[in-house]
Write an enzyme that holds these catalytic residues in place. Sequence first.
Site: not given
Length: 122
Positions: A47, A89
């Site tokens: 991420h 996300d």
Amino acid sequence: HLLQFNKMIKFETRKNAIPFYAFYGCYCGWGGRGRPKDATDRCCFVHDCCYGKLAKCNTKWDIYRYSLKSGYITCGKGTWCEEQICECDRVAAECLRRSLSTYKYGYMFYPDSRCRGPSETC
């Protein structure tokens, strides 16, 4: 947006980002260094790398369109940045769900000082 990411994490894992992920391992939460501790921490590392590719975007605060339906997160239309942030996300939240079986409570408030060694490259 961080609050939207929190909702995605809750949707996928049934856990609140704070406290379960905000300080987990070496990469969940702000910053990161060393090697990811486990699969959950690796989700956060990936991420971070995803956000790193979006240097021109306001990754923490841009608000994007998305929906949580029938067990799936779907990113909606928006600016290029909004769509890319949402995808980062979404992928991370799904990764955290897949990693639930190996989640270690011992890494929940892991001190940064224990994150040593060379950082992996994206």
